[in-house]
Design a protein around this motif. Sequence first.
Motif, PDB file in Angstrom:
ATOM      1  N   LEU A   1     -11.687   4.949  -3.653  1.00 37.45           N
ATOM      2  CA  LEU A   1     -12.478   6.125  -3.999  1.00 37.45           C
ATOM      3  C   LEU A   1     -13.542   6.364  -2.922  1.00 37.45           C
ATOM      4  O   LEU A   1     -13.763   7.496  -2.475  1.00 37.45           O
ATOM      5  N   ALA A   2     -14.182   5.257  -2.507  1.00 34.92           N
ATOM      6  CA  ALA A   2     -15.205   5.369  -1.472  1.00 34.92           C
ATOM      7  C   ALA A   2     -14.610   5.994  -0.214  1.00 34.92           C
ATOM      8  O   ALA A   2     -15.199   6.886   0.395  1.00 34.92           O
ATOM      9  N   ARG A   3     -13.418   5.544   0.127  1.00 33.01           N
ATOM     10  CA  ARG A   3     -12.779   6.057   1.344  1.00 33.01           C
ATOM     11  C   ARG A   3     -12.416   7.530   1.183  1.00 33.01           C
ATOM     12  O   ARG A   3     -12.708   8.376   2.029  1.00 33.01           O
TER      13      ARG A   3
ATOM     14  N   GLN B   1     -19.900   3.445  -0.057  1.00 33.34           N
ATOM     15  CA  GLN B   1     -20.073   4.560   0.886  1.00 33.34           C
ATOM     16  C   GLN B   1     -21.397   4.451   1.619  1.00 33.34           C
ATOM     17  O   GLN B   1     -21.490   4.662   2.820  1.00 33.34           O
ATOM     18  N   THR B   2     -22.439   4.099   0.841  1.00 30.51           N
ATOM     19  CA  THR B   2     -23.760   3.964   1.444  1.00 30.51           C
ATOM     20  C   THR B   2     -23.763   2.851   2.486  1.00 30.51           C
ATOM     21  O   THR B   2     -24.316   2.994   3.578  1.00 30.51           O
ATOM     22  N   LEU B   3     -23.123   1.735   2.111  1.00 33.98           N
ATOM     23  CA  LEU B   3     -23.102   0.613   3.054  1.00 33.98           C
ATOM     24  C   LEU B   3     -22.291   0.987   4.297  1.00 33.98           C
ATOM     25  O   LEU B   3     -22.613   0.556   5.404  1.00 33.98           O
ATOM     26  N   THR B   4     -21.256   1.787   4.086  1.00 35.07           N
ATOM     27  CA  THR B   4     -20.490   2.241   5.240  1.00 35.07           C
ATOM     28  C   THR B   4     -21.385   3.051   6.164  1.00 35.07           C
ATOM     29  O   THR B   4     -21.361   2.887   7.386  1.00 35.07           O
ATOM     30  N   LEU B   5     -22.208   3.902   5.518  1.00 34.24           N
ATOM     31  CA  LEU B   5     -23.178   4.686   6.281  1.00 34.24           C
ATOM     32  C   LEU B   5     -24.096   3.792   7.097  1.00 34.24           C
ATOM     33  O   LEU B   5     -24.278   3.967   8.300  1.00 34.24           O
ATOM     34  N   GLY B   6     -24.663   2.809   6.367  1.00 35.35           N
ATOM     35  CA  GLY B   6     -25.590   1.878   7.011  1.00 35.35           C
ATOM     36  C   GLY B   6     -24.912   1.141   8.148  1.00 35.35           C
ATOM     37  O   GLY B   6     -25.476   0.969   9.228  1.00 35.35           O
TER      38      GLY B   6
ATOM     39  N   TRP C   1     -28.676  -5.286  13.405  1.00 40.37           N
ATOM     40  CA  TRP C   1     -27.590  -4.664  12.625  1.00 40.37           C
ATOM     41  C   TRP C   1     -27.824  -4.882  11.128  1.00 40.37           C
ATOM     42  O   TRP C   1     -27.744  -3.957  10.318  1.00 40.37           O
ATOM     43  N   LEU C   2     -28.130  -6.132  10.766  1.00 39.65           N
ATOM     44  CA  LEU C   2     -28.346  -6.441   9.351  1.00 39.65           C
ATOM     45  C   LEU C   2     -29.555  -5.682   8.805  1.00 39.65           C
ATOM     46  O   LEU C   2     -29.519  -5.192   7.676  1.00 39.65           O
ATOM     47  N   LEU C   3     -30.603  -5.582   9.623  1.00 36.60           N
ATOM     48  CA  LEU C   3     -31.783  -4.846   9.174  1.00 36.60           C
ATOM     49  C   LEU C   3     -31.415  -3.407   8.841  1.00 36.60           C
ATOM     50  O   LEU C   3     -31.847  -2.858   7.828  1.00 36.60           O
ATOM     51  N   GLY C   4     -30.616  -2.802   9.710  1.00 33.32           N
ATOM     52  CA  GLY C   4     -30.201  -1.413   9.500  1.00 33.32           C
ATOM     53  C   GLY C   4     -29.437  -1.264   8.197  1.00 33.32           C
ATOM     54  O   GLY C   4     -29.712  -0.383   7.377  1.00 33.32           O
ATOM     55  N   VAL C   5     -28.462  -2.166   7.972  1.00 34.75           N
ATOM     56  CA  VAL C   5     -27.635  -2.085   6.761  1.00 34.75           C
ATOM     57  C   VAL C   5     -28.519  -2.299   5.530  1.00 34.75           C
ATOM     58  O   VAL C   5     -28.412  -1.590   4.530  1.00 34.75           O
TER      59      VAL C   5
ATOM     60  N   SER D   1     -31.055   3.581  -0.612  1.00 30.02           N
ATOM     61  CA  SER D   1     -30.043   4.284  -1.413  1.00 30.02           C
ATOM     62  C   SER D   1     -30.093   3.835  -2.861  1.00 30.02           C
ATOM     63  O   SER D   1     -29.481   4.454  -3.719  1.00 30.02           O
ATOM     64  N   LEU D   2     -30.813   2.731  -3.122  1.00 32.00           N
ATOM     65  CA  LEU D   2     -30.780   2.167  -4.475  1.00 32.00           C
ATOM     66  C   LEU D   2     -31.270   3.142  -5.539  1.00 32.00           C
ATOM     67  O   LEU D   2     -30.622   3.302  -6.570  1.00 32.00           O
TER      68      LEU D   2
END
Lengths: 202, 756
Positions: free
Chosen positions: B9-11, B310-315, B358-362, B369-370
């Motif tokens: 669904l996210a995809r 989806q949000t994590l994909t964004l991040g 990278w981790l900070l960004g995600v 988004s929470l």
Amino acid sequence: MSVGSGESVAVIGPSGSGKTTLLGLMAGLDYPTRGEVVLGETCLSALTEDGRAEFRAAHVGFVFQTFHLLPSLTAIENVQVPLEIAPSSIRRPAPEIRRRASELLNRVGLGHRTGHYPAQLSGGEQQRVALARAFSSEPNILFADEPTGNLDRATGSRVVNLLQELNEEKGTTLVLVTHDKALSAGADRVVGLVDGKLEVVR
Amino acid sequence: MSVPFSLRLARMEGRAGLRRVGWFLLAMALGVASLVGLYSFERDAAASVRDQAKTLLGGDLRLQSSSPLDGRTIEVLDSLSATGAVVVRGTSVASVVFAPGSGRARLLQVNAVDPRFPAVGEVVDDPPGAWAGLLDDAGVVADPQVFDQLGVVIGDYVRVGTLELPVLGSVRGLPVDFGIEWVAGPPLYMAIQELPETGLTELGSIAQYRAWVSLPDGGEAEDVRARYREEFRPLGVSIETAQREAEGFASGFQRLSRFLGLVGLLALLLGGIGVGSAVNVYLQERLQSMAVLRCIGARRGTLVRAYLLQTLTLGTLGSSIGVLAGVGIQFLLPQLLGGVLPFELAPSLHPEALAVGWLLGVWVAFLFSLLPLLQVYRVSPLGALRVEVEQPSSPGWKPRISVAVLLLGSLFGLCVFQLRDPGQALAITGVTAGILGILNIVARGLGRGARWILPGSAPFPVRQGISGLFRPGNQTGAVITALGAGAFLMSALLVVEAGIRSDLVLEFGPERPTLILFDIQRDQSEGVQAILRAEGMDDDLISIVPARIRSVDGVSVEEILGRGVRRRRWMYSRLYRNTYRLERGAAEEVILGRWWDDPGEDLPMVRHAAESGIARVSLEADLAEGLGVEIGDRIVWDIQGVSVPSVIASLREVEWSSVQPNFFAVFEPGSLDDVPATFVALAASDDAGRRQRVQDALLDGYPNVSFLDISLVQATLERLTGQVALVFRSMAGFIMAGGALVLFASLLTTRFKRRR
């Protein structure tokens, strides 16, 4: 009110009489303040929010007035959704899900439109995809809310025919809310709602 | 389980709607890029300094003293030599070097070195062989900058003290003395055996006597330092290891990088606000689809997982773009800082820096988004039947507070990670929370105010325009927050930059000196004063008396240090340059006690001491606090072997950044007439011709007297501050770009929403 297995019942009544509220209660979308709803052997009031969702996924189908296809999914993906969100105990393997969705789209005459998005389909086509989606999980009971309300007469009558055919083929119990006389005429039983009270029409 | 469906669904959902979130993504990527760039740069700097530590210091160890190395120190050096260590000696003098050919004179660091210098590293000389020539006593070799400053070419002669030598070539890659280089200018090298002939050291110029030691394999520099440090201290010999020097540099860069990293972090938060706002709009558009999915049987968790994915994909996407851009910044920073860096910087990829950024960004994308994602959990299946009435219920206070606590907790954690200081992190978290709170209130107020003041009779375009501030789906909050937080960050950054710049800029008094003369000997003072007077300049001389503390209130320094004083040990062991004078300096203020020139009487204990012939002294307040002394306490000074007792008569606050010569200890006039002293003169003249004539006269008559043309120091400092400013402005640019992107993306989002 009680509806027998395999029976089709039309609920009619003027706007604001409570038809949609009744539908929401019967389908387990809403909690009754009094009384209880029993579908098959299951008392819906006893289930949690997610328990009712699982129950709907396994046993209930829906057709809406405004079709409510997911705009970002293709026709075949829309039909697959109920099969994919079914509880794991009854979920079919992926190839079967795809085959079944494809068959149903063929059955509603849209085998050539499987990859199209809702925005690329006409109203009638969208409602036929919605019918295929509603029957894809072979529900015991199907709730239809004004399924022809947004269609012209000719298209509406084609959709009505299709709905009745599928209903007979699958032996599904059908509860439909409608203003459409032709649609209610095809039902086994018609009940009316006036000021929130049920009365038997036929 | 339903995870695969969430994924699918996210995809499926994502491919349609994420395009419009792209601009927000870019804002977040900017934050990640600045962090990755800075983290990588910090590691590059630390690694480069560590790699080049020995070359930078000139060996594993460096011994240094302001007087010629004594017998005991030479004994230790000889014993190290006997174990296979390479020991190289040299003397540095800041002295004016004159080029007769061009007529120019400049203050340079004159390094007289022995034939094996440097103990480590490669000498890069041009033409090849120039360095070898120097060691054969044939002339001097200079830093490439010297050629421009003196207007000389290879083969020209320069006068160092009283000796004229040919310039043999240029040299790079030798150990650097940054402290001297920034003030006294670039280095010039000559053979150590030539130094006596220049007369520089004999005439009392301030010289640094050094020895560099390169230990044989397996030799532990730190052990050697630990063994001799205490013994050398009273001898006035400091001992430094390459390792410690490198750590000092690395920590300097770490501090700069940590501060800028904090700014990057806040810029990332700005992007996070944008992402949160975009996710909110994105989810609002999908409430109907979510209700339908709930209706046909999707569990709440399934939906939350799908949209979270989806949000994590964004991040992930934003962070990945940021990491790539960050690597670009890492390679760009050395260019921006070129010249400020005293070492070769070799950028290389640091996986941990990339991973952290990278981790900070995600994480930031997830955090912001929470709150919007909470509404996914509360979407009612009834919404499929009744679009108008079934908006998801508000998440309620508990989840909101939980998210807010998680956000602030994370911000605090990130600040601690960035600054390694919980106190500062707490302050920054508090200020940030306060500012975001105020901006939020302003945004809400603006929306409500606009609705209230909008006159119904206003023309359609006005009504349409202003109602955009409170219409459903408006981006007023995001835009105000982005603009406000961006403006706050920029101003904070510019204030800090201004602070750093003002620290680096010399403060001139009303009598702005343009020429500083130092190392004037007592017997030269009248002659030098005559030269200054002849050119119409002020001829006041300021005495400089080198001294060490011998005892405080009767307790010897050795005993005090032996008691295990941990803090400020340097205050007891350093070489002070004191003075005596009647009047207070322009940049100092007596805060306690009495200056001898002031009306009134000293405290009895001071008066009694003074009457018994003990010299009154005024101490700088911080030094007095560090030494734990008060008015009336006594300090015995060691002035070139002579004990000079003193009583503290007053405490002063000193503006150290002033160009006026400032002193920790000032004696009353007459008390130090018989001790060895040198003198400094501050001459002021805007006339370059007069300044030049003074310099020429000094070169002819008093070659040991050094002079510094302030305009040259100013130029160096301006170059330095310019580069610092460039780094700060680049960061400010990042924030501005991030804010602009959030603004732009917010406008696009509202426009899209209205089109629908």
